[in-house]
Scaffold this motif. Structure first.
Motif, PDB file in Angstrom:
ATOM      1  N   LYS A 178       0.616  -1.150   0.166  1.00  0.00           N
ATOM      2  CA  LYS A 178       0.143  -0.270  -0.181  1.00  0.00           C
ATOM      3  C   LYS A 178       1.212   1.334  -0.214  1.00  0.00           C
ATOM      4  O   LYS A 178       1.490   0.890   0.394  1.00  0.00           O
ATOM      5  N   SER A 179       0.415   2.555  -0.325  1.00  0.00           N
ATOM      6  CA  SER A 179       1.342   3.497  -0.553  1.00  0.00           C
ATOM      7  C   SER A 179       0.628   4.426   0.165  1.00  0.00           C
ATOM      8  O   SER A 179       0.957   5.632   0.644  1.00  0.00           O
ATOM      9  N   THR A 180      -0.639   4.323   0.571  1.00  0.00           N
ATOM     10  CA  THR A 180      -1.359   5.019   1.844  1.00  0.00           C
ATOM     11  C   THR A 180      -2.318   4.374   2.621  1.00  0.00           C
ATOM     12  O   THR A 180      -3.419   3.293   1.598  1.00  0.00           O
ATOM     13  N   THR A 181      -3.087   4.577   4.103  1.00  0.00           N
ATOM     14  CA  THR A 181      -4.297   4.132   4.253  1.00  0.00           C
ATOM     15  C   THR A 181      -5.066   5.122   4.630  1.00  0.00           C
ATOM     16  O   THR A 181      -5.787   4.943   5.422  1.00  0.00           O
ATOM     17  N   HIS A 182      -4.613   6.577   4.714  1.00  0.00           N
ATOM     18  CA  HIS A 182      -6.031   7.840   4.651  1.00  0.00           C
ATOM     19  C   HIS A 182      -6.372   7.645   3.278  1.00  0.00           C
ATOM     20  O   HIS A 182      -5.433   8.745   2.587  1.00  0.00           O
ATOM     21  N   PHE A 183      -7.534   8.438   3.269  1.00  0.00           N
ATOM     22  CA  PHE A 183      -7.801   9.179   2.527  1.00  0.00           C
ATOM     23  C   PHE A 183      -8.989   9.938   2.510  1.00  0.00           C
ATOM     24  O   PHE A 183      -9.345  10.240   4.018  1.00  0.00           O
TER      25      PHE A 183
END
Length: 167
Positions: free
Chosen positions: A34-39
């Motif tokens: 994964k590149s990020t876990t917050h959107f």
């Protein structure tokens, strides 16, 4: 891996000796890339959850063609638009198929809901590869939904008629 792999060694003054080294397959856990876990997204707007992939070190071994089980769900409802019309989705498939699913997830938060929404993804290898049973990996995603000042909707009759001096 070849469990009957032959090894040779040569020590000074000793002759070559061939020996068999048995190798027991051990089930390695799958994992998410994964590149990020917050959107973040504005209320009533879908969000694209990108940058996720699924890997399993055992899948690329010769003769291994098993499937993985994948589940995704949201703690506050909504829909995964490219998967199902609901807040929970589950399927079993090849790692290639599952990577196509998670590559471009689109999540629609419930209408008129704001705050943090937690999404959990789980993948397990069903215990197909080697000893020590099934292995599970989890990934948590947070979607922050910013509130929007929705316009007011007034319901009722379009016109009201009253006579003068009437209550």
């Amino acid at each position: 891996l070849n469990p009957d792999r032959k090894c040779e060694s040569e020590l000074s003054g000793w002759r070559k000796k061939e020996m068999m080294v048995p190798i027991d397959l051990v089930n390695d856990a799958p994992y998410f890339t994964k590149s990020t876990t917050h959107f973040s997204v504005m209320e009533d707007t879908p969000v694209q959850i990108i940058g996720f992939g699924i890997k399993d070190p055992d899948v690329n071994l010769p003769g291994i063609t098993g499937h993985l089980d994948f589940t995704i769900h949201s703690d506050r409802g909504g829909e995964f638009l490219n998967l199902t019309m609901g807040s929970k989705f589950n399927c079993t498939g090849s790692i290639k198929y599952l990577n196509e699913l998670v590559k471009n997830l689109v999540y629609q938060p419930p209408l008129h809901v704001y705050g943090n929404i937690h999404i959990k993804m789980t993948v397990n290898d069903l215990g197909y590869y080697g000893d020590f049973g099934l292995k599970i990996a989890e990934a948590d995603v947070t979607v922050h939904v910013a509130p929007v000042n929705d316009r007011c909707d007034i319901f009722g009759p379009k016109s009201v008629f009253v006579k003068e001096d009437e209550r």
